[in-house]
Scaffold this motif. Structure first.
Motif, PDB file in Angstrom:
ATOM      1  N   TYR A   1      -1.046   4.797  11.144  1.00  0.00           N
ATOM      2  CA  TYR A   1      -0.483   3.590  11.746  1.00  0.00           C
ATOM      3  C   TYR A   1      -1.475   2.428  11.708  1.00  0.00           C
ATOM      4  CZ  TYR A   1       4.013   5.296  13.339  1.00  0.00           C
ATOM      5  OH  TYR A   1       5.309   5.749  13.378  1.00  0.00           O
ATOM      6  N   ALA A   2      -2.749   2.722  11.906  1.00  0.00           N
ATOM      7  CA  ALA A   2      -3.754   1.659  11.839  1.00  0.00           C
ATOM      8  C   ALA A   2      -3.828   1.082  10.427  1.00  0.00           C
ATOM      9  CB  ALA A   2      -5.116   2.182  12.288  1.00  0.00           C
ATOM     10  N   ALA A   3      -3.757   1.941   9.414  1.00  0.00           N
ATOM     11  CA  ALA A   3      -3.765   1.454   8.031  1.00  0.00           C
ATOM     12  C   ALA A   3      -2.563   0.556   7.779  1.00  0.00           C
ATOM     13  CB  ALA A   3      -3.779   2.629   7.058  1.00  0.00           C
ATOM     14  N   MET A   4      -1.410   0.960   8.268  1.00  0.00           N
ATOM     15  CA  MET A   4      -0.198   0.157   8.093  1.00  0.00           C
ATOM     16  C   MET A   4      -0.312  -1.193   8.793  1.00  0.00           C
ATOM     17  SD  MET A   4       3.805   1.048   9.072  1.00  0.00           S
ATOM     18  CE  MET A   4       3.316   2.684   9.473  1.00  0.00           C
ATOM     19  N   ALA A   5      -1.048  -1.234   9.888  1.00  0.00           N
ATOM     20  CA  ALA A   5      -1.155  -2.457  10.691  1.00  0.00           C
ATOM     21  C   ALA A   5      -2.131  -3.478  10.111  1.00  0.00           C
ATOM     22  CB  ALA A   5      -1.577  -2.100  12.114  1.00  0.00           C
ATOM     23  N   LEU A   6      -2.859  -3.132   9.072  1.00  0.00           N
ATOM     24  CA  LEU A   6      -3.885  -4.040   8.545  1.00  0.00           C
ATOM     25  C   LEU A   6      -3.330  -5.218   7.735  1.00  0.00           C
ATOM     26  CD1 LEU A   6      -6.704  -1.544   7.521  1.00  0.00           C
ATOM     27  CD2 LEU A   6      -6.778  -3.256   9.351  1.00  0.00           C
ATOM     28  N   GLY A   7      -2.080  -5.182   7.348  1.00  0.00           N
ATOM     29  CA  GLY A   7      -1.506  -6.247   6.523  1.00  0.00           C
ATOM     30  C   GLY A   7      -1.756  -7.660   7.031  1.00  0.00           C
ATOM     31  N   PRO A   8      -1.457  -7.964   8.285  1.00  0.00           N
ATOM     32  CA  PRO A   8      -1.654  -9.327   8.777  1.00  0.00           C
ATOM     33  C   PRO A   8      -3.123  -9.762   8.846  1.00  0.00           C
ATOM     34  CG  PRO A   8      -0.144  -8.131  10.215  1.00  0.00           C
ATOM     35  CD  PRO A   8      -0.739  -7.138   9.261  1.00  0.00           C
ATOM     36  N   TYR A   9      -4.039  -8.814   8.668  1.00  0.00           N
ATOM     37  CA  TYR A   9      -5.467  -9.100   8.801  1.00  0.00           C
ATOM     38  C   TYR A   9      -6.180  -9.066   7.438  1.00  0.00           C
ATOM     39  CZ  TYR A   9      -3.979  -7.922  13.490  1.00  0.00           C
ATOM     40  OH  TYR A   9      -3.279  -7.880  14.672  1.00  0.00           O
ATOM     41  N   ALA A  10      -5.421  -8.911   6.362  1.00  0.00           N
ATOM     42  CA  ALA A  10      -5.980  -8.648   5.032  1.00  0.00           C
ATOM     43  C   ALA A  10      -6.774  -9.805   4.436  1.00  0.00           C
ATOM     44  CB  ALA A  10      -4.875  -8.219   4.072  1.00  0.00           C
ATOM     45  N   ASP A  11      -6.660 -10.997   4.970  1.00  0.00           N
ATOM     46  CA  ASP A  11      -7.460 -12.099   4.446  1.00  0.00           C
ATOM     47  C   ASP A  11      -8.926 -12.000   4.847  1.00  0.00           C
ATOM     48  OD1 ASP A  11      -5.385 -13.239   3.031  1.00  0.00           O
ATOM     49  OD2 ASP A  11      -4.769 -14.520   4.694  1.00  0.00           O
ATOM     50  N   ASP A  12      -9.228 -11.157   5.818  1.00  0.00           N
ATOM     51  CA  ASP A  12     -10.609 -10.888   6.210  1.00  0.00           C
ATOM     52  C   ASP A  12     -11.219 -10.002   5.117  1.00  0.00           C
ATOM     53  OD1 ASP A  12     -12.932  -9.637   7.240  1.00  0.00           O
ATOM     54  OD2 ASP A  12     -12.119  -9.525   9.263  1.00  0.00           O
ATOM     55  N   PRO A  13     -12.339 -10.412   4.507  1.00  0.00           N
ATOM     56  CA  PRO A  13     -12.931  -9.624   3.421  1.00  0.00           C
ATOM     57  C   PRO A  13     -13.242  -8.180   3.806  1.00  0.00           C
ATOM     58  CG  PRO A  13     -13.980 -11.777   3.543  1.00  0.00           C
ATOM     59  CD  PRO A  13     -13.066 -11.666   4.733  1.00  0.00           C
ATOM     60  N   GLU A  14     -13.648  -7.953   5.038  1.00  0.00           N
ATOM     61  CA  GLU A  14     -13.942  -6.584   5.469  1.00  0.00           C
ATOM     62  C   GLU A  14     -12.668  -5.747   5.542  1.00  0.00           C
ATOM     63  OE1 GLU A  14     -16.445  -4.189   8.902  1.00  0.00           O
ATOM     64  OE2 GLU A  14     -16.506  -6.371   8.867  1.00  0.00           O
ATOM     65  N   VAL A  15     -11.578  -6.354   5.976  1.00  0.00           N
ATOM     66  CA  VAL A  15     -10.300  -5.645   6.015  1.00  0.00           C
ATOM     67  C   VAL A  15      -9.872  -5.309   4.586  1.00  0.00           C
ATOM     68  CG1 VAL A  15      -7.840  -5.828   6.572  1.00  0.00           C
ATOM     69  CG2 VAL A  15      -9.560  -6.584   8.229  1.00  0.00           C
ATOM     70  N   HIS A  16     -10.001  -6.272   3.683  1.00  0.00           N
ATOM     71  CA  HIS A  16      -9.632  -6.006   2.294  1.00  0.00           C
ATOM     72  C   HIS A  16     -10.450  -4.835   1.738  1.00  0.00           C
ATOM     73  CE1 HIS A  16      -8.380  -6.494  -1.808  1.00  0.00           C
ATOM     74  NE2 HIS A  16      -9.665  -6.409  -2.143  1.00  0.00           N
ATOM     75  N   GLU A  17     -11.736  -4.813   2.029  1.00  0.00           N
ATOM     76  CA  GLU A  17     -12.613  -3.746   1.549  1.00  0.00           C
ATOM     77  C   GLU A  17     -12.148  -2.376   2.060  1.00  0.00           C
ATOM     78  OE1 GLU A  17     -17.039  -2.519   2.763  1.00  0.00           O
ATOM     79  OE2 GLU A  17     -16.888  -4.543   1.918  1.00  0.00           O
ATOM     80  N   VAL A  18     -11.806  -2.297   3.328  1.00  0.00           N
ATOM     81  CA  VAL A  18     -11.345  -1.029   3.903  1.00  0.00           C
ATOM     82  C   VAL A  18      -9.971  -0.653   3.357  1.00  0.00           C
ATOM     83  CG1 VAL A  18     -10.654   0.101   6.068  1.00  0.00           C
ATOM     84  CG2 VAL A  18     -12.785  -1.196   5.951  1.00  0.00           C
ATOM     85  N   LEU A  19      -9.090  -1.628   3.207  1.00  0.00           N
ATOM     86  CA  LEU A  19      -7.784  -1.355   2.599  1.00  0.00           C
ATOM     87  C   LEU A  19      -7.964  -0.794   1.192  1.00  0.00           C
ATOM     88  CD1 LEU A  19      -5.357  -4.299   3.470  1.00  0.00           C
ATOM     89  CD2 LEU A  19      -5.000  -1.885   3.910  1.00  0.00           C
ATOM     90  N   ALA A  20      -8.816  -1.433   0.410  1.00  0.00           N
ATOM     91  CA  ALA A  20      -9.052  -0.989  -0.967  1.00  0.00           C
ATOM     92  C   ALA A  20      -9.579   0.439  -0.989  1.00  0.00           C
ATOM     93  CB  ALA A  20     -10.021  -1.940  -1.668  1.00  0.00           C
ATOM     94  N   ALA A  21     -10.550   0.742  -0.138  1.00  0.00           N
ATOM     95  CA  ALA A  21     -11.114   2.093  -0.089  1.00  0.00           C
ATOM     96  C   ALA A  21     -10.047   3.106   0.328  1.00  0.00           C
ATOM     97  CB  ALA A  21     -12.296   2.137   0.866  1.00  0.00           C
TER      98      ALA A  21
END
Length: 176
Positions: free
Chosen positions: A99-119
């Motif tokens: 659920y936390a992974a699914m919730a990251l969409g609105p925060y994806a412009d943060d470079p750290e969020v993008h990095e974690v999403l990518a990983a």
């Protein structure tokens, strides 16, 4: 005492595994519908999300609220995003991580969020975390970094088809 303070107080007074905690978190979402940057609600939801000792279904509900009602103010947004990142990165309950992974969409412009999403998309051990991170990336919409990640992912045996579908939905072709 305003309604938010009352909900927080009720939450803290409940036994650890009370399902009423989940209901109180859902009510907090109603507050954020009217006041997206409520000064008490966002930090409280972030703390519930990040607390590995908290009732898992309350944490799942908190991640859902943070996804559906992301704060607009930068500091609140950072607080919420960091709580979600801590869960996705951590050795946590699989359902809460999903659920936390699914919730990251609105925060994806943060470079750290993008990095974690990518990983998470490329090599998380939990297939549902990968799927939900990919859904969050899709929800975030196109950016140069997200497009490049989808091009790399299009070669993946498991999620390649979904990466191509997302690129197509964004009006783009997969890399040749």
């Amino acid at each position: 005492m305003d309604r938010t303070d009352s909900l927080i107080k009720q939450f803290r007074a409940l036994p650890a595994e009370s399902d009423e905690k989940r209901e109180l978190i859902a009510a907090m979402g109603d507050i954020l519908a009217d006041r997206p940057d409520h000064p008490a609600a966002v930090p409280f939801l972030a703390s519930v999300t990040a607390d590995a000792e908290e009732y898992d279904l309350a944490r799942v509900e908190a991640t859902t609220v943070l996804r559906l009602r992301p704060p607009a103010e930068a500091e609140s947004r950072l607080c919420a995003g960091r709580a979600l990142l801590a869960v996705v990165r951590g050795p946590d309950d699989d359902l809460v991580r999903q659920y936390a992974a699914m919730a990251l969409g609105p925060y994806a412009d943060d470079p750290e969020v993008h990095e974690v999403l990518a990983a998470a998309i490329m090599d998380d051990f939990d297939r549902l975390v990968r799927d939900n991170a990919l859904a969050a990336l899709d929800e975030a919409g196109p950016s140069d970094e997200r497009i490049a990640l989808l091009h790399r992912l299009s070669e993946d045996a498991t999620l390649g088809h979904e990466a191509v579908r997302i690129l197509s939905s964004w009006g783009l072709e997969p890399a040749a």
